[in-house]
Design an enzyme around this catalytic site. Structure first.
Site, PDB file in Angstrom:
ATOM      1  CE1 TYR A 153      13.074  54.993  74.209  1.00  0.00           C
ATOM      2  CE2 TYR A 153      15.218  55.808  74.382  1.00  0.00           C
ATOM      3  CZ  TYR A 153      14.031  55.858  74.049  1.00  0.00           C
ATOM      4  OH  TYR A 153      13.566  57.419  73.464  1.00  0.00           O
ATOM      5  CB  SER A 154      19.174  53.703  72.368  1.00  0.00           C
ATOM      6  OG  SER A 154      20.231  52.775  72.772  1.00  0.00           O
TER       7      SER A 154
ATOM      8  CG  ASP B 238      27.094  53.755  85.823  1.00  0.00           C
ATOM      9  OD1 ASP B 238      26.148  54.433  85.740  1.00  0.00           O
ATOM     10  OD2 ASP B 238      28.208  54.231  85.514  1.00  0.00           O
TER      11      ASP B 238
ATOM     12  CB  THR C 135      16.098  59.632  71.449  1.00  0.00           C
ATOM     13  OG1 THR C 135      16.825  59.495  72.318  1.00  0.00           O
ATOM     14  CG2 THR C 135      15.958  58.046  70.786  1.00  0.00           C
ATOM     15  CG  ASP C 136      19.915  62.445  72.705  1.00  0.00           C
ATOM     16  OD1 ASP C 136      19.085  61.471  73.214  1.00  0.00           O
ATOM     17  OD2 ASP C 136      20.524  63.355  73.281  1.00  0.00           O
ATOM     18  CD  GLU C 137      18.628  57.427  75.759  1.00  0.00           C
ATOM     19  OE1 GLU C 137      18.864  56.332  75.499  1.00  0.00           O
ATOM     20  OE2 GLU C 137      18.261  58.200  76.383  1.00  0.00           O
TER      21      GLU C 137
ATOM     22  CD  GLU D 260       6.407  50.616  77.278  1.00  0.00           C
ATOM     23  OE1 GLU D 260       6.966  51.021  78.108  1.00  0.00           O
ATOM     24  OE2 GLU D 260       5.329  50.194  77.206  1.00  0.00           O
TER      25      GLU D 260
ATOM     26  CG  LEU E  19      18.157  63.043  86.700  1.00  0.00           C
ATOM     27  CD1 LEU E  19      18.763  62.196  87.478  1.00  0.00           C
ATOM     28  CD2 LEU E  19      19.120  63.783  85.594  1.00  0.00           C
TER      29      LEU E  19
ATOM     30  CE  LYS F  77      12.273  56.563  69.734  1.00  0.00           C
ATOM     31  NZ  LYS F  77      10.726  56.716  69.651  1.00  0.00           N
TER      32      LYS F  77
END
Ligand code: NAD
Ligand code: TDX
Length: 350
Positions: A156-157, A286, A131-133, A87, A196, A160
């Protein structure tokens, strides 16, 4: 012939990977696995069976299903796994984190177990796509290296990062031949129109305002999907066991600048389209926990793997915007009931 399992093969990066790897690696047979969630689309793999015959097979399996995963490993005798399935959308993880734990953590551990039990020898490799996240947010300066402490911000991060830790534990505990790559934001054809770049293109074509979170000053580091996938092949073939490799193209952009660039490109490419109006930007509430800036230091991959991105941002963005204009049918077919429900939940009250 090497028998390679690629998971998440019907998604954005996975489908681009399968197409590229079948072309570049003539000694690979690829078993493309996907559960076909909202983000997985068989159209992304169209024509591969006809072109590559027995070098390509598709299996519909959910990685949360341990028995399904184990049966596949028993049948196939894999030489390696390249694990993209996840996901992947931060905003969806904020609306509902559990699915992220189930697929990204439990699903990854099911695959690790499959590899631990059924890989025939220690040469068989497990490449985990991260991921970088997982590193969290940067301020104005600096870049993430492989030594940066993990400090995830979103569900999410966090999921991961948890899956990365499981992968490393399988290396340390069982000596499973694992490698992890962590890449920055990807863009290119077949990206689901919630992320995005394709989301803004879709909205602009449909004459809808472009929702930029916060003040738009957040920074993302961008790479064209084929460059990420070339790095993935290098890490799979040349990476050292138990190592992490950061992948990126040193291409930081503020969100607002990127959205303005997309508007400029669309104005040029759509100047003759009847009814096309200059899109408006709408600054909206935001994202909670919105990481300010990501920037990858890919020096280790450059040095140890010979990684070198080839597609400039200018070239990649032109190619991507044109692809979405020329393949309007592809994204229009995706905009189903589920998509509309998600957009309503995510943007209606912002
Ligand atoms: P995506 O959402 O486009 O594709 C994910 C794919 O995984 C889909 O085809 C989906 O059907 C499949 N999937 C989801 N749950 C599954 C399950 N339970 N079982 C089997 N298949 C399942 O995502 P993407 O952008 O292509 O990302 C691929 C990988 O790359 C992910 O691991 C993501 O964390 C990582 N990544 C993405 C980016 C990016 O910018 N998109 C950057 C760095 C890393
Ligand atoms: O409508 C929007 N408005 C907006 O301002 C959307 C969808 C996004 N944004 C901002 C949030 C981010 O700062 O744009 C930036 C990029 O957003 P996303 O496309 O959602 O990507 P991001 O959150 O950066 O995560 C992506 O990169 C790392 C992928 O989705 C992850 O899977 C990957 O791990």
């Amino acid at each position: 012939m090497k028998n390679i399992l690629v998971t998440g093969a019907a998604g954005f990066i996975g489908s681009n990977f399968v197409r590229r790897a079948l072309k570049l690696k003539s000694d690979w047979r690829i078993v493309a696995l996907d559960a076909l969630t909202y983000a997985g689309n068989l159209e992304n793999l169209k024509g591969l069976k006809e072109s590559y015959k027995e070098r390509y097979a598709f299996v519909k399996i959910d990685i949360r299903d341990k028995n399904g995963v184990f049966n596949l490993f028993k049948q196939e005798d894999f030489d390696g796994v390249i694990h993209f399935a996840a996901e992947s959308h931060v905003d969806r993880s904020i609306l509902g984190p559990l699915q992220f734990v189930e697929t990204n953590v439990l699903g990854t551990v099911n695959l690790l177990e499959g590899a631990r039990k059924f890989f025939k020898n220690e040469e068989c490799r497990f490449l985990h796509i991260s991921t970088d996240e997982v590193y969290g947010a940067l301020g104005d300066k600096g870049a993430f290296t492989e030594e940066t402490k993990i400090d995830p911000s979103s569900p999410y991060s966090a999921s991961k990062a948890a899956s990365d830790l499981f992968v490393l534990s399988y290396f340390k505990t069982y000596r499973l031949n694992c490698v992890i790559t962590r890449c920055c934001n990807n863009y290119g054809p077949y990206q689901f129109p919630e992320k995005l770049i394709p989301f803004m293109i879709k909205r602009a074509i449909d004459g809808e305002p472009l929702p930029v979170y916060g003040d738009g000053r957040n920074v993302r580091d961008w790479i064209f999907v084929d460059d990420h996938n070339d790095g993935t092949i290098l890490a799979f073939e040349k990476g050292n066991k138990g190592e992490i490799y950061n992948l990126g193209a040193r291409c930081e952009k503020r969100n607002i600048d990127l959205v303005k660039l997309l508007i400029e490109k669309l104005k040029v490419f759509l100047k003759d389209r009847k009814g096309f109006k200059e899109p408006e930007i709408a600054f909206v509430k935001d994202r909670p926990g919105h990481d300010f800036r990501y920037a990858m230091d890919p020096s280790k991959a450059e040095r140890e793997l010979g990684f070198k991105p080839k597609v400039s941002f200018e070239e990649g963005i032109d190619l991507t915007v044109k692809w979405y204009i020329e393949n309007e049918g592809w994204w229009r077919r995706i905009i189903s009931g589920e998509y509309l429900e998600y957009i309503e939940k995510q943007y209606a009250k912002r």
